[in-house]
Scaffold this motif. Structure first.
Motif, short mmCIF file in Angstrom:
data_model
loop_
_atom_site.label_atom_id
_atom_site.label_comp_id
_atom_site.label_asym_id
_atom_site.label_seq_id
_atom_site.Cartn_x
_atom_site.Cartn_y
_atom_site.Cartn_z
N TYR A 153 0.62 -5.32 -3.68
CA TYR A 153 0.04 -4.91 -2.40
C TYR A 153 0.73 -5.63 -1.26
O TYR A 153 0.92 -6.85 -1.30
N ARG A 154 1.11 -4.87 -0.22
CA ARG A 154 1.72 -5.45 0.97
C ARG A 154 1.16 -4.77 2.20
O ARG A 154 0.72 -3.62 2.15
N ILE A 155 1.21 -5.50 3.31
CA ILE A 155 0.79 -4.94 4.59
C ILE A 155 2.04 -4.49 5.32
O ILE A 155 2.92 -5.30 5.64
N VAL A 156 2.14 -3.18 5.58
CA VAL A 156 3.28 -2.60 6.28
C VAL A 156 2.77 -1.91 7.52
O VAL A 156 1.96 -0.98 7.44
N ALA A 157 3.24 -2.38 8.70
CA ALA A 157 2.81 -1.82 9.98
C ALA A 157 1.28 -1.82 10.09
O ALA A 157 0.67 -0.87 10.58
N GLY A 158 0.68 -2.91 9.59
CA GLY A 158 -0.76 -3.06 9.69
C GLY A 158 -1.55 -2.29 8.65
O GLY A 158 -2.79 -2.34 8.66
N GLU A 159 -0.87 -1.59 7.75
CA GLU A 159 -1.55 -0.80 6.74
C GLU A 159 -1.25 -1.34 5.34
O GLU A 159 -0.11 -1.70 5.04
N PRO A 160 -2.27 -1.41 4.46
CA PRO A 160 -2.02 -1.86 3.09
C PRO A 160 -1.24 -0.80 2.31
O PRO A 160 -1.56 0.39 2.35
N LYS A 161 -0.19 -1.24 1.65
CA LYS A 161 0.63 -0.35 0.85
C LYS A 161 0.78 -0.91 -0.56
O LYS A 161 0.75 -2.12 -0.77
N ILE A 162 0.94 -0.02 -1.52
CA ILE A 162 1.19 -0.42 -2.89
C ILE A 162 2.63 -0.06 -3.24
O ILE A 162 3.05 1.08 -3.05
#
Length: 366
Positions: A153-162
């Motif tokens: 899980y990472r935060i990309v542009a303020g959104e959580p992404k898998i």
């Protein structure tokens, strides 16, 4: 040249953030605000002279509050000795506040001998451990790995992404053996990687530093074996981390210990899993330490263990996929030169890491 205090392959930070004890169970009296002495250390059958990655045996001392979230304080000016059943004594030397080192190149625990720790604080209070001896068996495992992936899980542009992370799953391959009792094991890990000052000349001795980081692989693994022939998962290693591109190595230490020592680590690990920032110190854990002639409280365990070491040095040619190229991972871009661009000693080193500009003999240059 080495900067900071040498890392002696210790995971004492676990003990000093969680605090534990052995042999007799200890219950906190929350009405008392008396400080508690915390002790952590061990000796083994492997001396300073016996291993390539040199290390002496350490004892760490601090005091902490029993229940409230008080600040831990290192214990200074203590006199510490270890003795055996032949009435031989060895003295520890204080090397920094709360850290005491056994500066004997050939000292190691021997089979058939018992060892006891003696501590006298500056205020005259004394503590000692129960006599301990080496466990009978040590079944050395082989460090193996396999390629794997897992969701990350990472935060990309303020959104959580898998995303799918690539990496290695490290395992301990235990050979089959015959023993009259269970074998109790513990593994911990030391990671080494580089930091390069991009603007320093190629022949500058301060261009490349090697960082020995005890928290990069933040795992302590314990298990017990009855007959071997088993494989145990140890930890995942993320190949996508930028640190890999400068080269990386992991030293795995395996310790065999007594059943009571194993119970100490098992209880500590169980309480670690449920602790939070404001959790009180662990309680009702076993300890082989006790006050002598007074009613002070002491936590911790002094172990007498057998050890073996297994070093893995990363070689990208062993992977089934291509994509990794030699490079520097921890360096800034150096578009606007800063001190770390000119001298590797100015790099952003992790807390409690050990830094050197001397290349280890086992380092794989690629």
């Amino acid at each position: 040249m080495i900067k900071n205090n040498p890392f002696i392959l210790s995971i004492t930070w676990v003990v000093f953030t969680l605090f534990a004890s052995c042999i007799e169970q200890f219950s906190f009296n929350s009405d008392s605000e008396q400080d508690v002495l915390v002790v952590d250390g061990f000796v083994s059958n492997v001396s300073f002279n016996d291993i390539a990655d040199k290390r002496y045996f350490d004892i760490r001392l601090l005091t902490t509050g029993k229940v409230i979230n008080s600040r831990d304080e290192p214990v200074i000016n203590a006199d510490i000795q270890i003795s055996n059943d032949l009435s031989e004594y060895w003295d520890y030397t204080e090397v920094e506040p709360g850290l005491y080192r056994l500066y004997y190149d050939d000292f190691k625990a021997e089979s058939g001998r018992t060892y006891q720790l003696h501590i006298e604080l500056a205020n005259g209070e004394t503590y000692e451990s129960d006599p301990g001896e080496l466990p009978v068996d040590h079944i050395e495992s082989e460090l193996i790995w396999e390629e794997t992936t897992w969701p990350e899980y990472r935060i990309v542009a303020g959104e959580p992404k898998i995303r799918e992370a690539r990496g290695l799953l490290f395992k301990a391959d235990m050979p089959e053996f015959e023993s009259n009792s269970l074998v109790y094991n513990r593994w911990d890990f030391l990671t080494t990687y580089t930091f390069t000052a991009l603007r320093a000349p190629e022949d500058d001795p301060n261009r490349v530093c090697w960082i020995h980081d005890q928290f990069f692989v933040n795992e302590v693994v314990i298990n017990r074996e009855s007959k071997g022939g088993t494989v145990h998962n140890l930890f995942y290693f993320n190949i996508d981390t930028r640190l890999v591109k400068g080269g990386i190595s992991i030293l795995a230490r395996q310790q065999s210990m007594t059943e009571v020592n194993y119970q100490f680590w098992l209880d500590l690990k169980n309480q670690e899993n449920q602790a939070d920032l404001f959790a009180p110190p662990p309680y009702n854990l076993v300890s082989n330490l006790k006050p002598v002639g007074h009613d002070g409280d002491v936590l911790g365990y002094f172990g007498v263990v057998r050890e073996s070491f297994n070093r893995w040095v990363f070689d990208p040619s062993e992977l089934s996929y291509f994509g990794l190229k030699p490079g520097v991972s921890t360096d800034p871009e150096c578009r606007f030169p800063s001190p770390e661009c000119l001298n590797c000693w100015e790099g952003p080193f992790p807390p409690k890491s050990v830094v050197t500009n001397i290349q280890p003999v086992w380092w794989l240059g690629w």
